[in-house]
Design an enzyme around this catalytic site. Structure first.
Site, short mmCIF file in Angstrom:
data_model
loop_
_atom_site.label_atom_id
_atom_site.label_comp_id
_atom_site.label_asym_id
_atom_site.label_seq_id
_atom_site.Cartn_x
_atom_site.Cartn_y
_atom_site.Cartn_z
N LYS A 140 83.20 -19.56 23.38
CA LYS A 140 83.79 -20.18 24.27
C LYS A 140 84.14 -21.86 24.15
O LYS A 140 85.16 -22.48 24.70
CB LYS A 140 83.09 -20.44 25.78
CG LYS A 140 82.57 -19.04 26.06
CD LYS A 140 83.83 -18.22 26.71
CE LYS A 140 83.40 -16.86 27.40
NZ LYS A 140 82.73 -16.04 26.88
C1 PLP Z 1 82.69 -14.58 26.55
C2 PLP Z 1 82.05 -13.94 25.72
C3 PLP Z 1 82.87 -12.65 24.85
C4 PLP Z 1 83.81 -12.17 25.83
O1 PLP Z 1 85.00 -12.71 25.69
P1 PLP Z 1 86.50 -12.38 26.61
O2 PLP Z 1 87.35 -13.46 26.40
O3 PLP Z 1 85.52 -12.44 28.10
O4 PLP Z 1 86.73 -11.05 26.32
C5 PLP Z 1 82.13 -12.20 24.00
N1 PLP Z 1 81.03 -12.82 23.60
C6 PLP Z 1 80.50 -13.62 24.14
C7 PLP Z 1 79.15 -14.24 23.22
C8 PLP Z 1 80.89 -14.37 25.12
O5 PLP Z 1 80.41 -15.44 25.46
#
Ligand code: PLP
Length: 481
Positions: free
Chosen positions: A113
Site C-alpha cells: 500500500k
Molecule cells: C491490500 C492488500 C492486498 C490486496 O490488494 P487489493 O488492491 O485490495 O486487491 C493484498 N495483500 C496485502 C498485504 C494488502 O495489504
C-alpha cells in the site's frame, strides 16, 4: 488528461478534481478519459529509470503539466519513495524456485500500500497547498491501507485523517501502526463490524464534500500509481532485447485495486499474459472470474489472510469498464443491478472475454499454511500469510510457457500470530533474530493511544447510520483543530 466516470462518460473532471473527490459524482469510479499507449520503445527507455523517475514518467501521461509542472511532479515522486529501503530500487525482485517474486513491501509501513499511498497523499497535499485549504481523509481498512495512509498523512502539514478498522480483525502490529501515532491530525476508530461495513457510511459522507476525500483504491490515484510496479517488475524480469515477451502476475487480491492497476497497464500495452487473482475463502473475485457470478457473500469469513478479506471488491467496476471497451452505459446498468440486488451475473460471452485476461485461485487457510511452510522449507523464503495465498495460486496454475511474477504484498513482520500459527514459534523466533526489520521493532515500543469505538447496533443498517453520525462529528473535531 481528463477523468470520467465509469457510469457516465459525460461527467468529465480534471485530475485534481478526480483525486480530491474519491468517488465520481454518480457513485461510479473515475477512470482516465483515454488510456495512453505504451510501446516497446517507451518500455526500452523506461527500463533504465530509477523507480521515482519511472513513477513520474508514467504519471506524466495522465496529469497535464498545467496541473502539475514536471519539476513538481518529479519532486513529489522522489519524496514519496524517500522512506523506502532503497528508493531508486523501491521494489526488489528475487528468485524463489521457478518464480520471480516482486517484493512490494519495502516502504515505511512494510506493505505494498505504501507504493500507491505515499504518492496519492502527497498529490492531494500538493493541491491543498495550491488552493490554500486543508482536507480530511476518511479511510476504512482491513489492515494495511490505514497504516500506510496514517504514515503518509503524518508527514504532511495540511491534511488530517480519520481511519476505521474492524475491531479484532487486524493484527496487533497493524493496530499499533495506527494507534501509536500521537498527532492531533490523526484519529483511529475501531468499529464492531467486519471488513467493508464502513464503506457505505464513508461513501455517503464523501458525496458532494470538498473538504473530505477517500483514498482507498476506489480513488483513481491508487490504481494509477500502482501501474508503476507492474511496469517496473516487468522490466526487471525481461531483458531489454526481449521486451514484448508476455509475463503473468499472481497477486493476493482483495478490493482488486492492485489487479486494476495491472489491467490498465495491460490495456496500455504492457505485455502481460494473465492477471491472476489469488483469494481466500471470501472468494467473490474468484467466483466471478470462474463463473461470471459477481454475488455478494452473505457474510465475511475470518481467515489468516485478513488483508484480502472482502465482500464486494469495488475495483471490479473498473475491470468491467475496460472489459467492455469503456461502455459506460452497460457498466452503469450492471453496477445499478449490483447496488440494488447485490448480485450481478455475466453471460458466457463476457465471461469468456474476462477469462482471456484473468485467472483465479481460491485458497483455504489450510492450504495457506501448507504453502507457507513448503516455501520456507524448500527455498528458505518466509512469506507473509497474504503472499502465501499468492504462492499457493502460482503453484496451482498450469501456466504453459509464460513466466510468473508473484507479488509479495507485505512483510511477515506485520503478522506474528498468523506466521507463527502457519509455521512455528521457533520459526518466528528465528525470523525475529535474523530477518525482522529494525525499523519495525521501534513500533513495538511506542505507547498506544486508545482508539475510539463504534458500537454495533441492532442491525447493520442501524449501525451504519449511527457510525456515519459519529464519523461526521469526529471529522468536525479534526477540522476545528
Ligand atoms: C491490500 C492488500 C492486498 C490486496 O490488494 P487489493 O488492491 O485490495 O486487491 C493484498 N495483500 C496485502 C498485504 C494488502 O495489504
Amino acid at each position: 488528461m481528463k477523468f470520467v466516470s465509469t457510469r457516465d462518460n459525460s461527467i468529465v473532471r480534471s485530475f485534481e478534481e478526480a483525486i480530491c473527490s474519491g468517488y465520481a459524482p454518480n457513485g461510479g469510479l473515475f477512470v482516465p478519459q483515454k488510456l495512453p499507449k505504451i510501446d516497446s520503445n517507451t518500455l526500452n527507455v523506461w527500463s533504465t529509470l530509477a523507480y521515482p523517475k519511472l513513477a513520474s514518467s508514467v504519471l506524466r501521461l495522465f496529469i497535464d503539466p498545467h496541473e502539475i509542472p514536471d519539476k513538481d511532479l518529479e519532486r513529489i515522486c522522489v519524496q514519496s519513495f524517500s522512506e523506502f529501503e532503497n528508493p531508486d530500487h523501491a521494489v526488489p525482485l528475487v528468485r524463489v524456485g521457478d518464480f520471480h517474486v516482486a517484493e512490494l513491501f519495502e516502504g515505511p509501513t512494510f506493505c505494498f500500500k505504501d507504493l500507491g499511498m505515499q504518492v496519492v497523499v502527497n498529490l492531494i497535499s500538493y493541491f491543498c497547498a495550491k488552493r490554500k485549504t486543508t482536507m480530511t481523509l476518511v479511510v476504512s481498512t482491513t489492515g494495511d491501507t490505514g497504516p500506510a495512509a496514517v504514515r503518509a498523512v503524518s508527514q504532511s502539514t495540511n491534511l488530517s485523517i480519520l481511519v476505521h478498522f474492524p475491531q479484532g480483525q487486524i493484527s496487533d502490529f497493524q493496530r499499533r501502526q495506527m494507534t501509536t501515532v500521537n498527532s492531533p491530525r490523526v484519529r483511529a476508530v475501531a468499529f464492531e463490524g467486519s471488513g467493508d461495513d464502513m464503506d457505505l457510511p464513508i461513501k455517503r459522507m464523501l458525496a458532494g464534500s470538498d473538504s473530505m476525500t477517500g483514498i482507498n483504491s476506489y480513488n483513481i490515484g491508487r490504481p494509477l500509481v500502482q501501474m508503476v510496479h507492474f511496469i517496473w517488475s516487468y522490466l526487471r524480469v525481461v531483458d531489454r532485447e526481449k521486451i514484448g515477451t508476455r509475463i503473468s502476475f499472481v497477486m493476493p487480491t482483495g478490493a482488486m485495486g492492485n489487479i486494476a492497476g495491472g489491467y490498465m497497464a495491460k490495456k496500455m500495452g504492457l505485455p502481460i499474459d494473465k492477471l491472476v487473482a489469488a483469494t481466500n475463502i471470501n472468494d467473490i473475485s474468484h467466483l466471478v472470474i470462474q463463473t461470471g457470478k459477481f454475488h455478494r457473500a452473505p457474510e465475511m469469513h475470518k481467515t489468516l489472510s485478513e488483508a484480502i478479506n472482502i465482500q464486494v471488491p469495488y475495483n471490479f467496476e473498473r475491470l468491467l469498464y475496460y472489459l467492455t471497451d469503456e461502455n459506460d452505459s452497460l457498466v452503469s446498468d450492471w453496477m445499478t443491478t449490483m447496488d440494488e440486488k447485490a448480485r450481478l451475473t455475466l453471460n458466457s460471452e463476457w465471461l469468456e472475454l474476462l477469462q482471456r485476461d484473468f485467472d483465479s485461485v481460491r485458497v483455504t487457510d489450510e492450504q495457506l499454511c501448507e504453502t507457507l511452510r513448503h516455501v520456507l522449507e524448500k527455498y528458505g523464503y518466509l512469506s507473509d500469510p497474504n503472499t502465501a495465498v499468492a504462492f499457493h495460486a502460482a503453484l496451482a496454475l498450469e501456466q504453459g510457457n509464460s513466466e510468473i511474477i508473484v507479488m509479495a504484498t507485505a512483510s511477515p513482520c506485520k503478522f506474528e500470530e498468523a506466521v507463527t500459527y502457519a509455521s512455528s514459534t521457533e520459526q518466528w523466533q528465528k525470523y525475529v533474530d535474523k530477518g525482522f526489520p529494525d525499523r519495525a521493532k521501534a513500533i513495538l515500543e511506542l505507547e498506544e493511544v486508545e482508539p475510539t469505538i463504534y458500537r454495533a447496533q441492532d442491525s447493520l443498517e442501524a449501525s451504519q447510520a449511527d457510525w456515519e453520525k459519529l464519523a461526521r462529528s469526529l471529522v468536525d473535531q479534526l477540522r476545528s483543530r
